[in-house]
Design an enzyme around this catalytic site. Sequence first.
Site, PDB file in Angstrom:
ATOM      1  N   LYS A 129     -24.790 -18.800  -1.605  1.00  0.00           N
ATOM      2  CA  LYS A 129     -24.819 -17.554  -0.994  1.00  0.00           C
ATOM      3  C   LYS A 129     -26.444 -17.460  -0.903  1.00  0.00           C
ATOM      4  CE  LYS A 129     -22.409 -15.519  -4.411  1.00  0.00           C
ATOM      5  NZ  LYS A 129     -22.005 -16.623  -5.228  1.00  0.00           N
ATOM      6  N   ARG A 179     -17.582  -7.943  -5.734  1.00  0.00           N
ATOM      7  CA  ARG A 179     -16.991  -9.134  -6.736  1.00  0.00           C
ATOM      8  C   ARG A 179     -15.909  -8.505  -7.202  1.00  0.00           C
ATOM      9  NH1 ARG A 179     -22.435 -12.047  -7.821  1.00  0.00           N
ATOM     10  NH2 ARG A 179     -21.834 -13.723  -8.810  1.00  0.00           N
ATOM     11  N   ARG A 218     -30.057 -26.388 -10.897  1.00  0.00           N
ATOM     12  CA  ARG A 218     -31.108 -25.320 -10.685  1.00  0.00           C
ATOM     13  C   ARG A 218     -31.323 -24.632 -12.342  1.00  0.00           C
ATOM     14  NH1 ARG A 218     -28.828 -19.725  -8.055  1.00  0.00           N
ATOM     15  NH2 ARG A 218     -27.348 -19.643  -9.920  1.00  0.00           N
ATOM     16  N   ARG A 225     -32.760 -19.608 -15.959  1.00  0.00           N
ATOM     17  CA  ARG A 225     -31.716 -18.642 -15.772  1.00  0.00           C
ATOM     18  C   ARG A 225     -30.821 -18.840 -17.280  1.00  0.00           C
ATOM     19  NH1 ARG A 225     -29.189 -17.230 -10.213  1.00  0.00           N
ATOM     20  NH2 ARG A 225     -27.207 -16.683 -11.370  1.00  0.00           N
ATOM     21  N   ARG A 278     -18.113 -18.230 -15.627  1.00  0.00           N
ATOM     22  CA  ARG A 278     -18.551 -17.686 -14.345  1.00  0.00           C
ATOM     23  C   ARG A 278     -17.344 -18.133 -13.133  1.00  0.00           C
ATOM     24  NH1 ARG A 278     -24.515 -19.687 -13.869  1.00  0.00           N
ATOM     25  NH2 ARG A 278     -24.487 -18.513 -11.823  1.00  0.00           N
TER      26      ARG A 278
HETATM   27  P1  B4P Z   1     -26.346 -20.050  -4.931  1.00  0.00           P
HETATM   28  O1  B4P Z   1     -24.997 -20.337  -4.831  1.00  0.00           O
HETATM   29  O2  B4P Z   1     -27.103 -19.817  -3.562  1.00  0.00           O
HETATM   30  O3  B4P Z   1     -26.617 -19.301  -6.128  1.00  0.00           O
HETATM   31  P2  B4P Z   1     -26.441 -17.547  -6.084  1.00  0.00           P
HETATM   32  O4  B4P Z   1     -26.577 -16.927  -4.915  1.00  0.00           O
HETATM   33  O5  B4P Z   1     -27.472 -17.243  -6.879  1.00  0.00           O
HETATM   34  O6  B4P Z   1     -25.297 -17.361  -6.883  1.00  0.00           O
HETATM   35  P3  B4P Z   1     -24.657 -16.965  -8.275  1.00  0.00           P
HETATM   36  O7  B4P Z   1     -23.005 -16.624  -8.201  1.00  0.00           O
HETATM   37  O8  B4P Z   1     -25.080 -18.101  -9.356  1.00  0.00           O
HETATM   38  O9  B4P Z   1     -25.533 -15.646  -8.944  1.00  0.00           O
HETATM   39  P4  B4P Z   1     -25.611 -14.235  -8.745  1.00  0.00           P
HETATM   40  O10 B4P Z   1     -27.016 -13.978  -8.677  1.00  0.00           O
HETATM   41  O11 B4P Z   1     -24.906 -13.581  -7.459  1.00  0.00           O
HETATM   42  O12 B4P Z   1     -27.072 -21.611  -5.513  1.00  0.00           O
HETATM   43  C1  B4P Z   1     -26.972 -22.161  -6.378  1.00  0.00           C
HETATM   44  C2  B4P Z   1     -27.884 -23.682  -6.575  1.00  0.00           C
HETATM   45  O13 B4P Z   1     -27.257 -24.513  -5.770  1.00  0.00           O
HETATM   46  C3  B4P Z   1     -29.131 -23.436  -6.183  1.00  0.00           C
HETATM   47  O14 B4P Z   1     -30.230 -23.979  -7.116  1.00  0.00           O
HETATM   48  C4  B4P Z   1     -29.127 -23.890  -4.753  1.00  0.00           C
HETATM   49  O15 B4P Z   1     -30.648 -24.392  -4.514  1.00  0.00           O
HETATM   50  C5  B4P Z   1     -28.380 -25.001  -4.849  1.00  0.00           C
HETATM   51  N1  B4P Z   1     -27.649 -25.214  -3.394  1.00  0.00           N
HETATM   52  C6  B4P Z   1     -27.314 -24.443  -2.520  1.00  0.00           C
HETATM   53  N2  B4P Z   1     -26.803 -24.929  -1.305  1.00  0.00           N
HETATM   54  C7  B4P Z   1     -26.762 -26.319  -1.754  1.00  0.00           C
HETATM   55  C8  B4P Z   1     -26.290 -27.438  -1.059  1.00  0.00           C
HETATM   56  N3  B4P Z   1     -25.821 -27.341   0.256  1.00  0.00           N
HETATM   57  N4  B4P Z   1     -26.528 -28.462  -1.567  1.00  0.00           N
HETATM   58  C9  B4P Z   1     -27.281 -28.645  -2.961  1.00  0.00           C
HETATM   59  N5  B4P Z   1     -27.504 -27.679  -3.595  1.00  0.00           N
HETATM   60  C10 B4P Z   1     -27.304 -26.586  -2.932  1.00  0.00           C
HETATM   61  O16 B4P Z   1     -24.921 -13.598 -10.027  1.00  0.00           O
HETATM   62  C11 B4P Z   1     -25.271 -14.151 -11.268  1.00  0.00           C
HETATM   63  C12 B4P Z   1     -24.715 -12.838 -12.254  1.00  0.00           C
HETATM   64  O17 B4P Z   1     -25.037 -11.483 -12.101  1.00  0.00           O
HETATM   65  C13 B4P Z   1     -23.255 -12.738 -12.299  1.00  0.00           C
HETATM   66  O18 B4P Z   1     -22.753 -13.789 -13.081  1.00  0.00           O
HETATM   67  C14 B4P Z   1     -22.808 -11.342 -12.765  1.00  0.00           C
HETATM   68  O19 B4P Z   1     -22.983 -11.304 -14.215  1.00  0.00           O
HETATM   69  C15 B4P Z   1     -24.113 -10.594 -12.170  1.00  0.00           C
HETATM   70  N6  B4P Z   1     -23.594  -9.863 -10.891  1.00  0.00           N
HETATM   71  C16 B4P Z   1     -24.014 -10.052  -9.635  1.00  0.00           C
HETATM   72  N7  B4P Z   1     -23.559  -9.402  -8.717  1.00  0.00           N
HETATM   73  C17 B4P Z   1     -22.554  -8.815  -9.292  1.00  0.00           C
HETATM   74  C18 B4P Z   1     -21.410  -7.690  -8.967  1.00  0.00           C
HETATM   75  N8  B4P Z   1     -21.533  -7.367  -7.610  1.00  0.00           N
HETATM   76  N9  B4P Z   1     -20.854  -7.194 -10.137  1.00  0.00           N
HETATM   77  C19 B4P Z   1     -20.729  -7.675 -11.041  1.00  0.00           C
HETATM   78  N10 B4P Z   1     -21.534  -8.288 -11.779  1.00  0.00           N
HETATM   79  C20 B4P Z   1     -22.653  -9.086 -10.905  1.00  0.00           C
END
Ligand code: B4P
Length: 190
Positions: free
Chosen positions: A14, A89, A128, A134, A146
């Site tokens: 995302k 979410r 990552r 993180r 998660r």
């Molecule tokens: P991403 O999937 O881009 O990771 P993200 O957006 O950070 O999602 P995530 O769900 O982990 O975290 P968030 O900050 O929303 O990428 C992951 C990795 O994969 C990266 O290293 C990337 O380079 C790699 N990658 C991507 N595409 C690839 C491909 N095609 N091939 C190979 N590698 C690839 O949430 C974190 C925490 O915040 C949650 O657990 C929760 O506690 C809280 N939170 C956030 N939003 C919330 C909400 N709305 N409500 C309640 N809690 C919330």
Amino acid sequence: MLNILLFGPPGAGKGTQAERIKEKYRLVHLSTGDILRGELKAKTELGREAQKYMDKGELVPDEVVIGMIDNKLKENSGANGFIFDGFPRTTAQAKALDELLEKSASPISTMISLEVQHDELVKRLQKRAEVSGRADDKDISVIENRIQVYHNETAPLKDYYKAQGKYTPIDGMGSIEDIFGRVCTVLDEL
Ligand code: B4P
């Protein structure tokens, strides 16, 4: 106005795709994860409270994240449109977003749901962890929690947006560029 909801499990890509979409379509990127990590870094009261949940891989309470998004929508009232990344979410968050957009902007144009296999999610997050520092990427049991929380609380939102005719699944396996190409094909048609 283009309002994109980027959806998928942790590690689906995302944040990665949002960076590219933001540049190409000139949208404001709102990531609740990034906003929360900013609060953590700044050691605010909200950040300290959120950390308890994030370190365990649990969701931060709805009222906290809804309030954050409300503020960001007000701060960016002249925007072309928004990419909502990691929000909503829960069903309560989705309903709150619909209400906020009704007051201040246009409704969600579409939900892009990045579909990625479980083992690939774990692999990406563990990779990552080597560079991100993180806490929630370091521990395999937190990663699994998660993903479980996603299945229990977040995945049901697919039905919420399906009912509005806005659910667009996209194959999230493969290279970042190939996936971006698939996303653009959908957005260019809107
Ligand atoms: P991403 O999937 O881009 O990771 P993200 O957006 O950070 O999602 P995530 O769900 O982990 O975290 P968030 O900050 O929303 O990428 C992951 C990795 O994969 C990266 O290293 C990337 O380079 C790699 N990658 C991507 N595409 C690839 C491909 N095609 N091939 C190979 N590698 C690839 O949430 C974190 C925490 O915040 C949650 O657990 C929760 O506690 C809280 N939170 C956030 N939003 C919330 C909400 N709305 N409500 C309640 N809690 C919330």
